[in-house]
Design a protein around this motif. Structure first.
Motif, PDB file in Angstrom:
ATOM      1  N   LEU A  93      11.290   8.980 -10.328  1.00  0.00           N
ATOM      2  CA  LEU A  93      11.250   7.542 -10.693  1.00  0.00           C
ATOM      3  C   LEU A  93      11.282   6.684  -9.661  1.00  0.00           C
ATOM      4  CD1 LEU A  93      12.012   5.938 -13.380  1.00  0.00           C
ATOM      5  CD2 LEU A  93      14.397   6.139 -12.657  1.00  0.00           C
ATOM      6  N   GLY A  94      10.652   5.696  -9.750  1.00  0.00           N
ATOM      7  CA  GLY A  94      10.443   4.621  -8.783  1.00  0.00           C
ATOM      8  C   GLY A  94       9.521   4.843  -7.317  1.00  0.00           C
ATOM      9  N   ILE A  95       9.074   5.910  -7.385  1.00  0.00           N
ATOM     10  CA  ILE A  95       8.083   6.063  -6.360  1.00  0.00           C
ATOM     11  C   ILE A  95       6.850   5.305  -6.534  1.00  0.00           C
ATOM     12  CG2 ILE A  95       6.621   7.869  -5.283  1.00  0.00           C
ATOM     13  CD1 ILE A  95       8.866   9.857  -5.352  1.00  0.00           C
ATOM     14  N   GLN A  96       6.417   4.539  -5.360  1.00  0.00           N
ATOM     15  CA  GLN A  96       5.459   3.585  -5.555  1.00  0.00           C
ATOM     16  C   GLN A  96       4.031   4.243  -5.304  1.00  0.00           C
ATOM     17  OE1 GLN A  96       5.714  -0.150  -5.528  1.00  0.00           O
ATOM     18  NE2 GLN A  96       7.303   0.569  -6.779  1.00  0.00           N
ATOM     19  N   VAL A  97       2.973   4.062  -6.275  1.00  0.00           N
ATOM     20  CA  VAL A  97       1.767   4.545  -5.891  1.00  0.00           C
ATOM     21  C   VAL A  97       0.937   3.103  -5.471  1.00  0.00           C
ATOM     22  CG1 VAL A  97      -0.344   5.496  -7.053  1.00  0.00           C
ATOM     23  CG2 VAL A  97       2.043   6.359  -7.695  1.00  0.00           C
ATOM     24  N   VAL A  98       0.230   2.967  -4.331  1.00  0.00           N
ATOM     25  CA  VAL A  98      -0.080   2.087  -3.790  1.00  0.00           C
ATOM     26  C   VAL A  98      -1.472   2.042  -3.698  1.00  0.00           C
ATOM     27  CG1 VAL A  98      -0.182   0.464  -1.766  1.00  0.00           C
ATOM     28  CG2 VAL A  98       2.052   1.463  -2.800  1.00  0.00           C
ATOM     29  N   PHE A  99      -2.350   1.222  -4.281  1.00  0.00           N
ATOM     30  CA  PHE A  99      -3.921   1.515  -3.923  1.00  0.00           C
ATOM     31  C   PHE A  99      -4.275   0.347  -3.063  1.00  0.00           C
ATOM     32  CE2 PHE A  99      -5.690   4.260  -7.532  1.00  0.00           C
ATOM     33  CZ  PHE A  99      -4.197   4.505  -8.054  1.00  0.00           C
ATOM     34  N   TYR A 100      -4.971   0.508  -1.939  1.00  0.00           N
ATOM     35  CA  TYR A 100      -5.537  -0.461  -1.052  1.00  0.00           C
ATOM     36  C   TYR A 100      -7.024  -0.571  -1.009  1.00  0.00           C
ATOM     37  CZ  TYR A 100      -6.160  -3.142   3.368  1.00  0.00           C
ATOM     38  OH  TYR A 100      -6.635  -4.002   4.121  1.00  0.00           O
ATOM     39  N   HIS A 101      -7.583  -1.781  -1.387  1.00  0.00           N
ATOM     40  CA  HIS A 101      -9.017  -2.222  -1.086  1.00  0.00           C
ATOM     41  C   HIS A 101      -9.231  -2.651  -0.097  1.00  0.00           C
ATOM     42  CE1 HIS A 101     -13.017  -3.354  -2.340  1.00  0.00           C
ATOM     43  NE2 HIS A 101     -12.818  -3.171  -3.600  1.00  0.00           N
ATOM     44  N   ALA A 102      -9.908  -1.790   1.000  1.00  0.00           N
ATOM     45  CA  ALA A 102     -10.043  -2.362   2.222  1.00  0.00           C
ATOM     46  C   ALA A 102     -11.167  -3.982   2.178  1.00  0.00           C
ATOM     47  CB  ALA A 102     -10.446  -1.300   3.199  1.00  0.00           C
ATOM     48  N   GLY A 103     -12.132  -3.259   1.289  1.00  0.00           N
ATOM     49  CA  GLY A 103     -13.019  -4.524   1.403  1.00  0.00           C
ATOM     50  C   GLY A 103     -12.676  -5.770   0.949  1.00  0.00           C
TER      51      GLY A 103
ATOM     52  N   TYR B  84     -11.033   2.520  -2.985  1.00  0.00           N
ATOM     53  CA  TYR B  84      -9.621   2.466  -2.749  1.00  0.00           C
ATOM     54  C   TYR B  84      -8.967   3.366  -2.014  1.00  0.00           C
ATOM     55  CZ  TYR B  84      -8.947  -1.406  -6.219  1.00  0.00           C
ATOM     56  OH  TYR B  84      -9.164  -2.502  -6.961  1.00  0.00           O
ATOM     57  N   THR B  85      -7.845   3.218  -1.090  1.00  0.00           N
ATOM     58  CA  THR B  85      -7.220   4.166  -0.621  1.00  0.00           C
ATOM     59  C   THR B  85      -6.028   4.271  -1.233  1.00  0.00           C
ATOM     60  OG1 THR B  85      -8.315   3.437   1.437  1.00  0.00           O
ATOM     61  CG2 THR B  85      -6.670   5.452   1.912  1.00  0.00           C
ATOM     62  N   VAL B  86      -5.407   5.519  -1.340  1.00  0.00           N
ATOM     63  CA  VAL B  86      -4.177   5.506  -1.944  1.00  0.00           C
ATOM     64  C   VAL B  86      -3.099   6.188  -1.100  1.00  0.00           C
ATOM     65  CG1 VAL B  86      -2.836   6.553  -3.886  1.00  0.00           C
ATOM     66  CG2 VAL B  86      -5.262   5.906  -4.419  1.00  0.00           C
ATOM     67  N   THR B  87      -1.915   5.514  -1.104  1.00  0.00           N
ATOM     68  CA  THR B  87      -0.885   6.092  -0.296  1.00  0.00           C
ATOM     69  C   THR B  87       0.444   6.472  -1.318  1.00  0.00           C
ATOM     70  OG1 THR B  87      -0.330   3.848   0.739  1.00  0.00           O
ATOM     71  CG2 THR B  87      -1.218   5.356   1.935  1.00  0.00           C
ATOM     72  N   ILE B  88       1.175   6.979  -1.208  1.00  0.00           N
ATOM     73  CA  ILE B  88       2.607   7.282  -2.128  1.00  0.00           C
ATOM     74  C   ILE B  88       3.780   7.012  -1.318  1.00  0.00           C
ATOM     75  CG2 ILE B  88       3.608   8.916  -3.706  1.00  0.00           C
ATOM     76  CD1 ILE B  88       0.632  10.072  -4.010  1.00  0.00           C
ATOM     77  N   LEU B  89       4.533   6.157  -1.648  1.00  0.00           N
ATOM     78  CA  LEU B  89       5.540   5.575  -0.857  1.00  0.00           C
ATOM     79  C   LEU B  89       6.915   5.484  -1.569  1.00  0.00           C
ATOM     80  CD1 LEU B  89       3.540   2.309   0.386  1.00  0.00           C
ATOM     81  CD2 LEU B  89       4.108   4.567   1.823  1.00  0.00           C
TER      82      LEU B  89
END
Lengths: 159, 343
Positions: free
Chosen positions: A45-55, A86-91
């Motif tokens: 619960l609450g963990i962040q899935v973060v998509f980053y579009h570098a372009g 997109y590059t995905v990080t999980i935070l």
């Protein structure tokens, strides 16, 4: 007399009619959802899935619900969710961000500590459930292509 | 019958005249508002021009731009580049009252006697060139030691990797090892014109000073959905500490090397997001964005369609929101060797 009233009201109405309309997103649009699993440490619960579009230089983030599912919502309805790579990080959950008053004792202590580069561990105890490699775009290895339409991306943190 | 008729306007005729006047005023008002915003934008651009002149005059005296975020002589949080250029932007009166020796000189709250004294100076001082007239942000904010000016123009310390752009191997550190949590996801570059721990001069700008952005505008809110913020709120950029605040790390990004963990610098930003991209989003949850931990706070403004920037050669100009990230990254880096596309 009636004719004059008619002409006047027509002229007035012409100017009263505005240019309204629904917000239509620009460019091809996508819907993105999915889930995150971690056999070793359940409780997502609450963990962040973060998509980053570098372009495009933008991020879309979503928090996991109790079942470990997420769905991205566009921040700006005019832009929507742009397609692309997109590059995905999980935070860690946002709750673990310390938002302290600058005058609190803990805050002052951490400010006084005078940290030296290379020796600081920035992890707090609450966010240790996510393996280190998923937190950095360079090491997560999660480069995804969001296409027009419905996209589903699932992530397994125990791998 | 006709002779009895009084010469006068009928109600309908009057209504028509009033309607026409109403329409004309309706047409005029937006034009007046646009002219007012245009004037505010010019004033904002003038601020950047003054900052540019200040930086150039500083360069004439010291052969380099000031340190973007410096450490204090006796340790702790030092002062930002803003404090160094004060005498060159006609703010000598403020400059002369600031204490530069001692510990924690830039931390206007709680850090040391010197910092507290500087905080007292900043409570009454107003730095005219630090605020954009279009900005909805507070010009001054309580940062713990009383009101302090919050600047809306940030030094550019470089750009993050991505979209075909890569910093030199030692040009990027992790950032913001403070207080635990997600702030460690910030990225700090040392490849811009105003950087942590060292001076950069024209001689260091291998791309040519016309191809390097020195200062950018960050004068609009970021949005926060943090539970601690009490629901969705707009948050001032870098509002947790003021215009004086520098950095406590007595080293540079290059010396620390990639992967090192820095404390966060203030009044600087490493460009990671497009200008104004996040104006409506919950972007305080974005990595590296925040009022206290924002080493990657995006350039933002209340002007339509873009932000104002200062090029290192002294020109203040408008940067369109639609600039490609590759071009923006090249412009924010002083020695990438790339030729930025026209923007």
């Amino acid at each position: 007399m009636l004719k004059r009233v008619l002409i006047t009201s027509t002229v007035c109405l012409t100017f009263l009619v505005g240019c309204g309309g629904p917000v239509v997103p620009i460019g091809p649009q996508a819907q993105v959802s999915g889930g995150v699993t971690n056999n070793e440490k359940p409780g997502m619960l609450g963990i962040q899935v973060v998509f980053y579009h570098a372009g495009k230089g933008l991020t879309l983030a979503a928090a996991l619900d109790a079942q470990g599912k997420y769905a991205l919502t566009p921040g700006d309805p005019k832009v929507g969710i742009p397609v692309g790579s997109y590059t995905v990080t999980i935070l860690p959950p946002l709750d673990s961000i310390v938002q302290e008053s600058p005058t609190s004792a803990d805050y002052q202590k951490s400010m006084q500590a005078g940290k030296v580069p290379g020796t600081v561990s920035a992890k707090s105890s609450t966010d240790s459930d996510i393996p280190e490699k998923f937190r950095d775009a360079k090491t997560s290895g999660l480069v995804l292509e969001i296409k027009e339409g419905v996209n589903t991306f699932d992530f397994d943190l125990s791998k | 019958m006709a002779s009895k008729m009084r010469r006068a306007f009928t109600l309908v005729e009057l209504l028509v005249v009033i309607a026409i006047i109403g329409v004309l005023v309706g047409l005029l008002l937006p034009a007046v508002q646009a002219a007012r915003e245009s004037a505010r934008r010019s004033s904002c651009q003038n601020n950047l021009k003054q900052i540019g002149l200040g930086l150039h005059n500083y360069h004439d005296s010291f052969d380099a731009f000031p340190i973007g975020a410096a450490t204090a002589p006796a340790g702790g949080w030092g002062v930002s580049w803003w404090m160094r250029i004060l005498p060159y932007i006609d703010e000598s009166a403020v400059f002369n009252r600031i204490t530069f020796s001692g510990a924690n000189t830039g931390w206007t709250c709680c850090g040391s006697a010197e910092g507290a004294a500087n905080g007292a100076v900043m409570q009454t001082a107003t730095i005219k060139s630090a605020a954009c007239p279009s900005s909805p942000l507070e010009k001054k904010r309580d940062t713990g030691g009383g009101l302090t000016t919050i600047t809306q123009y940030h030094g550019i310390s470089g750009a993050t990797d991505g979209d075909g752009f890569t910093n030199a191997s030692d040009g990027l550190s992790n950032c913001c090892g403070c207080c635990g949590g997600q702030q460690a996801t910030g990225k700090l570059a040392g490849t811009g014109a105003l950087v942590v721990g060292r001076t950069v001069g024209f001689k260091d700008m291998k791309d040519g000073s016309s191809n390097v952005i020195a200062v950018g505008e960050a004068s609009n809110f970021i949005w926060s959905a943090l539970p601690t913020a009490g629901g969705k709120q707009n948050v001032p950029v870098n509002g947790a500490h003021g215009i004086m605040m520098g950095n406590p790390n007595a080293t540079t990004v290059e010396a620390a090397g990639p992967g090192a963990m820095f404390d966060r610098p203030f009044n600087l930003t490493t460009v990671r997001y497009s200008p104004n991209a996040p104006a409506i989003n919950d972007n305080a949850s974005w990595p590296g964005v925040g009022d206290n931990y924002g080493t990657n706070n995006p350039l933002s403004s209340a002007h339509t369609g873009g932000v104002l920037i200062l090029i290192a050669d002294g020109q203040a100009r408008f940067l369109n929101d639609n600039v490609t990230m590759l071009t923006l990254r090249q412009l924010c880096t002083r020695n990438d060797g790339g030729t930025p596309a026209p923007y």
